[in-house]
Motif scaffolding. Structure first.
Motif, mmCIF file in Angstrom:
data_model
loop_
_atom_site.group_PDB
_atom_site.id
_atom_site.type_symbol
_atom_site.label_atom_id
_atom_site.label_comp_id
_atom_site.label_asym_id
_atom_site.label_seq_id
_atom_site.Cartn_x
_atom_site.Cartn_y
_atom_site.Cartn_z
ATOM 1 N N LEU A 415 0.775 -1.089 -0.149
ATOM 2 C CA LEU A 415 -0.023 0.077 -0.002
ATOM 3 C C LEU A 415 0.806 1.171 -0.038
ATOM 4 C CD1 LEU A 415 -2.321 -1.474 2.792
ATOM 5 C CD2 LEU A 415 -3.120 -0.922 0.385
ATOM 6 N N GLY A 416 0.390 2.341 -0.691
ATOM 7 C CA GLY A 416 1.032 3.600 -0.528
ATOM 8 C C GLY A 416 0.622 4.361 0.661
ATOM 9 N N THR A 420 4.928 7.780 0.834
ATOM 10 C CA THR A 420 5.672 6.409 0.157
ATOM 11 C C THR A 420 4.574 5.997 -0.690
ATOM 12 O OG1 THR A 420 6.485 5.789 2.478
ATOM 13 C CG2 THR A 420 6.421 4.118 0.875
ATOM 14 N N PRO A 421 4.921 5.940 -1.991
ATOM 15 C CA PRO A 421 4.225 5.369 -3.077
ATOM 16 C C PRO A 421 3.862 3.961 -3.072
ATOM 17 C CG PRO A 421 6.174 6.229 -4.136
ATOM 18 C CD PRO A 421 6.286 6.296 -2.642
ATOM 19 N N PRO A 422 2.936 3.413 -3.522
ATOM 20 C CA PRO A 422 2.609 2.040 -3.496
ATOM 21 C C PRO A 422 3.769 1.054 -4.080
ATOM 22 C CG PRO A 422 1.081 3.075 -4.886
ATOM 23 C CD PRO A 422 1.891 4.165 -4.373
ATOM 24 N N VAL A 423 3.968 -0.022 -3.803
ATOM 25 C CA VAL A 423 4.739 -0.808 -4.554
ATOM 26 C C VAL A 423 3.687 -1.635 -5.477
ATOM 27 C CG1 VAL A 423 6.285 -3.001 -4.626
ATOM 28 C CG2 VAL A 423 6.717 -0.991 -3.087
ATOM 29 N N VAL A 526 1.091 -3.936 4.078
ATOM 30 C CA VAL A 526 1.559 -2.656 4.284
ATOM 31 C C VAL A 526 2.746 -2.117 3.938
ATOM 32 C CG1 VAL A 526 0.423 -2.971 6.726
ATOM 33 C CG2 VAL A 526 2.608 -3.924 6.327
ATOM 34 N N GLN A 527 3.057 -0.805 4.047
ATOM 35 C CA GLN A 527 4.260 -0.431 3.461
ATOM 36 C C GLN A 527 5.459 -0.767 4.157
ATOM 37 O OE1 GLN A 527 2.084 3.211 4.760
ATOM 38 N NE2 GLN A 527 3.284 4.326 3.103
ATOM 39 N N LYS A 528 6.530 -0.837 3.428
ATOM 40 C CA LYS A 528 7.980 -0.608 3.657
ATOM 41 C C LYS A 528 8.810 0.558 3.272
ATOM 42 C CE LYS A 528 11.309 -4.698 3.073
ATOM 43 N NZ LYS A 528 11.467 -5.793 2.485
ATOM 44 N N TRP A 529 9.494 0.608 4.787
ATOM 45 C CA TRP A 529 9.981 1.950 4.781
ATOM 46 C C TRP A 529 11.450 2.153 4.220
ATOM 47 C CZ3 TRP A 529 6.208 4.898 5.466
ATOM 48 C CH2 TRP A 529 5.129 4.783 6.303
ATOM 49 N N ILE A 530 12.094 1.187 4.453
ATOM 50 C CA ILE A 530 13.435 1.158 4.007
ATOM 51 C C ILE A 530 13.669 0.243 2.746
ATOM 52 C CG2 ILE A 530 15.724 0.797 4.579
ATOM 53 C CD1 ILE A 530 14.849 1.320 7.475
#
Lengths: 535, 367
Positions: A415-416, A420-423, A526-530
């Protein structure tokens, strides 16, 4: 692309400055003594000079260019190292060239360096999976070499920096620290020890690589767009630094794109390039063959590494090589124009007994040869062994495609949200023939390549249905590209949950007037930050 | 004084519980919690209102909050878990600071989750995970429990320390103050004065038939009103098929901090995730579990007796001194208030300007 990428680009860039930055600088390779001096001056405040050009920790391990760059990034982030980008590049280049991994040592983990999304990972040792693979891929340990004492030090670094590790699920069910410090160093050293025959026989080539300049012939597949072919001119700058001009043509719709880029060669075979391809910046992670006459790998968008294409290239001046056959499958009892793409093509075209070849034509540079290929109704379904001079290829003959698969069969999209944009997740429908044994999913199955398809998603199970995952998790686009929604929390969902989803993916194509269909599985999470160069 | 009496009341056992109610008129329940950025939040439970939001020094965000027995000072683990700060609840004045790291030994020390204060209020016991950070490598040190005197002022130094099992996640004194419980793979009971291992209660090493070892992992202290520590465990039956829902068991570990009685009770085939639990000071057989749902568990009968959906996930649940209300928190910026009998939502305490609690403990003190 419909999604904004700028922040992600920032993250990617900061996670991997050194290696990519080379392309921009194209600076001279430092001579050996210069690099050692630089390391003494830059790293020697903390790392002891052991004499003989050796430094504590640094000289007792081997890593990929990405691995070395990540380590220096850590020295900056954790230990306050100050270093200019140019010096960082020089040290990475020097360490990757003199303490790198041989081609055979990276072969099983190219997917990681190439950042292939949703790859099915090689089967792993159970303990290693639980102890290490829980937080990062096993490419991280597999793409470095060190002895037990240095593996042990790395274990200390892990728990020292991340003290909650031993509390997490799959750690607290065991004596994590005891296993990590008493069993793993030896286990890893026996698998990935410092000394290796592969490296001993490669190390000279690592600093004396083949000259890659000249004309190349290219081919690959860009999921979502299908197969492409092309050409590339490589020009040599300083040692191990090249500039490229390349052009590709997508065979499905004729779309073309031109590119120019900079390349740095590490460890004698690790091609790392940055090109401007049409409107986009793409990164190239290729492995050059030992003789310097072919390369394979993947290019991907700098701002969204899940999008990109496979790449195979060979020297345009031969020997005769087929990189791609278009179309990949023909019907019995028909005449079809078939084109072989590659290098050194033109002479001696043959499709096997009972198959007629007419109107042969070839490119003056040998990059393709085409012919009208006529099969009889009796030509058995299966693979034709095609010859073009000394080159060999396969062309499938079939009235029907036996089955299709969705690739990847299982994908994760993210998710974006916030900055952070989505993957995204890109799917492809691949056609198969069952092969001589007539049974699906056996070794003799014939892959007929990617099929143009239409796409849809559905809720994977009852829970997903109840949660209306198809409604919340994102949208499937016509070319098999799934773009996830923004993360949430979403007050319209139970417990104000995020927009995660569990979806089935269906790709449908038509072959010979009949529908072919296959399903895949997509988790939207969920998002991944790094984002790291080696995840 | 009131608090001293409250403790006496608890010590007198269940028969005296009725009296607690009598004090409720004078003594009100105050909730203590942490929120981002580095705030100690003080709320009047019955008034459903935040009365103070004290900004703590340092750039971290609070995790553990340990009230002094007289309810006047809150000891907060914050700043990357490397400091314990003592803050006067009424004034916000900082009266205590312990920096856990030891620069003279190149040791970075973190408070790992478990921390408690002795019942006489004189010492803070903290579970520490130290690492030596040398010029080109790290050396992980054995984990330990360390004691800081609460009168140590702004540069408190440890008075005692000894090695303690790794992955200890919770730690609490018994009521008498002569036992310190450490919840790790197993429960170890240490003499807080000498470090002597007094007892061990098996968890990971339990010998319960036809069961895997239990997964016991709680990081929120919320036993102060009942004196009964409860924490969920998850285990699998080994004599039943993996596709049988009955194979997956949720139970409750219980330690009576007054009598020392240790017990585990299997109460259901796992029907959901429970992050943390607390028990009722009045109906001591009644425990509550929280995550996306609020559970009521009868510890005597070993069954889930009530379960409702919560509006979002919560990590913590604590119980009012009179046993009538539940406070669910630890996530986002609201503490939900629920009736212990009906599970009706009877109120909410909103943190100012949407400050996220970010896993912080929610404690109940009487003032």
């Amino acid at each position: 692309m419909v999604v904004k990428r700028s922040t992600r680009a920032g993250l990617l860039a900061s996670a991997f400055v050194g290696t990519w930055a080379f392309a921009a600088h194209a600076a001279d390779v430092p001579a050996f003594y210069e690099a050692t001096t630089l390391i003494r001056e830059t790293c020697g405040t903390c790392h002891t000079d052991e004499g003989d050009g050796k430094f504590s920790r640094i000289s007792h391990m081997r890593k990929t260019p990405e691995g070395w760059d990540m380590t220096i990034g850590r020295m900056i982030d954790w230990h306050g190292l100050k270093i200019s980008p140019t010096h960082r590049e020089r040290i990475v280049k020097h360490l990757a060239d003199t303490q790198g991994l041989a081609p055979a040592e990276t072969a099983a983990y190219r997917w990681s360096l190439e950042r292939r999304p949703n790859v099915v990972r090689p089967a792993a040792d159970e303990t290693e999976q639980a102890m290490c693979g829980r937080c990062h891929t096993l490419a991280r340990p597999a793409l470095q070499r060190r002895d037990a004492d240095q593996w042990l030090k790395l274990v200390h670094t892990h728990l020292g920096e991340f003290p909650t590790t031993e509390y997490q699920a799959q750690s607290r069910d065991r004596r994590w620290w005891e296993i990590a410090s008493q069993e793993m160093p030896q286990a890893l050293a026996s698998r990935y020890g410092l000394q290796s025959d592969a490296w001993d026989s490669w190390r000279d080539k690592a600093i004396n690589p083949a000259d890659l300049s000249g004309a190349w012939s290219l081919s690959g597949t860009r999921p979502g767009k299908g197969p492409y072919v092309g050409t590339m001119e490589v020009e040599r700058g300083a040692k191990d630094a090249y500039t490229t001009r390349w052009a590709i043509r997508y065979l499905r719709n004729g779309e073309t794109a031109e590119a120019s880029g900079d390349v740095r060669l590490f460890t004698g075979y690790e091609w790392r390039g940055t090109s401007r391809l049409g409107e986009s910046t793409v990164r190239e992670v290729y492995a050059v063959s030992e003789d310097g006459r072919s390369l394979t790998g993947r290019w991907f968008h700098a701002e969204a590494d899940e999008l990109g294409g496979s790449m195979t290239a060979v020297r345009a001046d031969g020997p005769a090589t087929v990189l791609h056959v278009e179309p990949a499958v023909i019907k019995p009892g028909t005449t079809t124009r078939v084109t072989l793409h590659g290098a050194g093509l033109g002479k001696g075209l043959a499709f096997g007994p009972g198959v007629n070849v007419a109107n042969v034509e070839h490119a003056p540079d040998g990059s393709w040869v085409a012919a009208d290929v006529t099969t009889s109704v009796d030509t058995p379904a299966g693979a034709l062994a095609v010859k073009a001079g000394k080159a060999e290829a396969v062309l499938a003959v079939a009235a029907d495609i036996d089955r299709a698969t969705v690739e990847p069969p299982f994908a994760i999209a993210r998710l974006g949200g916030g900055s952070t944009p989505p993957v995204v997740a890109q799917f492809e429908l691949v056609g198969w023939l069952n092969g001589p044994d007539g049974k699906p999913e056996t070794d003799d199955d014939i892959r007929v390549g990617s099929l143009p398809a239409t796409w849809s998603v559905d809720n994977f199970d009852d829970v997903a249905k109840e949660m209306k995952d198809t409604h919340f998790a994102g949208r499937m686009q016509h070319n098999g590209l799934f773009v996830p929604a923004a993360t949430g929390p979403n007050p319209q969902r139970p417990f104000s949950g995020n927009n995660a989803g569990n979806l089935s993916v269906t790709g449908t194509a038509e072959f010979n007037g009949k529908p072919v269909e296959a399903q895949g599985h997509l988790i939207v999470t969920v998002q991944k930050w790094i984002k790291r160069a080696i995840e | 004084m009131v608090n001293g009496m409250k403790r006496a009341v608890l010590a007198a056992g269940v028969a005296a519980v009725a009296l607690t109610g009598a004090f409720a008129a004078q003594a009100r329940d105050i909730l203590l919690t942490g929120a981002k950025p580095n705030l100690l939040v003080v709320a009047d439970a019955k008034a459903r209102k935040v009365i103070h939001s004290w900004t703590l020094p340092g750039g971290g965000s609070p995790f553990a909050v340990v009230p002094s027995p007289d309810g006047k000072v809150a000891y907060v683990v914050t700043n990357r878990w490397e400091q314990i700060l003592g803050i006067e609840i009424d004034t916000g004045k900082q009266v205590f600071q312990a920096n856990l790291s030891m620069p003279e030994k190149n040791e970075r020390v973190k408070a790992m989750l478990a921390v408690d204060i002795s019942p006489d209020g004189r010492e803070i016991a903290v579970f520490e995970s130290p690492v030596r950070m040398l010029s080109d490598h790290y050396e992980v040190q054995p984990t330990r429990v360390t004691f800081y005197p609460t009168n140590g002022g702004m540069d408190a130094k440890p008075v005692r320390s000894w090695e303690a099992p790794r992955r200890t996640a919770q730690m609490m004194y018994n009521k008498a103050g002569d036992k310190l419980y450490l919840i790790s793979w197993n429960v170890e009971v240490h003499d807080p004065k000498t470090g002597k291992l007094l007892e061990t209660h098996a968890l990971a090493d339990w010998t319960l038939e036809n069961s895997t070892p239990p997964d016991v992992f709680g990081v929120w202290a919320q036993f102060e009103t009942s004196g009964l520590y409860v924490n969920p465990y998850f285990a699998m039956r080994t004599d039943s098929a993996p596709d049988n829902p009955e194979t997956y068991r949720t139970g409750m570990v219980q330690i009576d901090l007054e009598t020392g009685a240790f017990k585990t009770t299997d109460f259901e085939a796992t029907s959901g995730i429970i992050f943390s639990a607390a028990s009722n000071p009045v109906r001591r057989n009644e425990a509550y579990g929280v995550y996306t749902q609020l559970y009521k568990i009868d510890l005597d009968k070993g069954e889930t007796v009530k379960k409702i959906d919560l509006p979002h996930t919560y990590y913590t649940v604590n119980v009012s001194t009179d046993g009538s209300e539940l406070y669910v928190g630890g996530t986002m910026d609201d503490i939900g208030v629920y009736d212990t009998k009906t599970f009706e939502k009877i109120g909410a305490i909103d943190l100012p300007s949407g400050n996220d609690m970010g896993t912080a403990w929610v404690r109940v003190v009487q003032r």
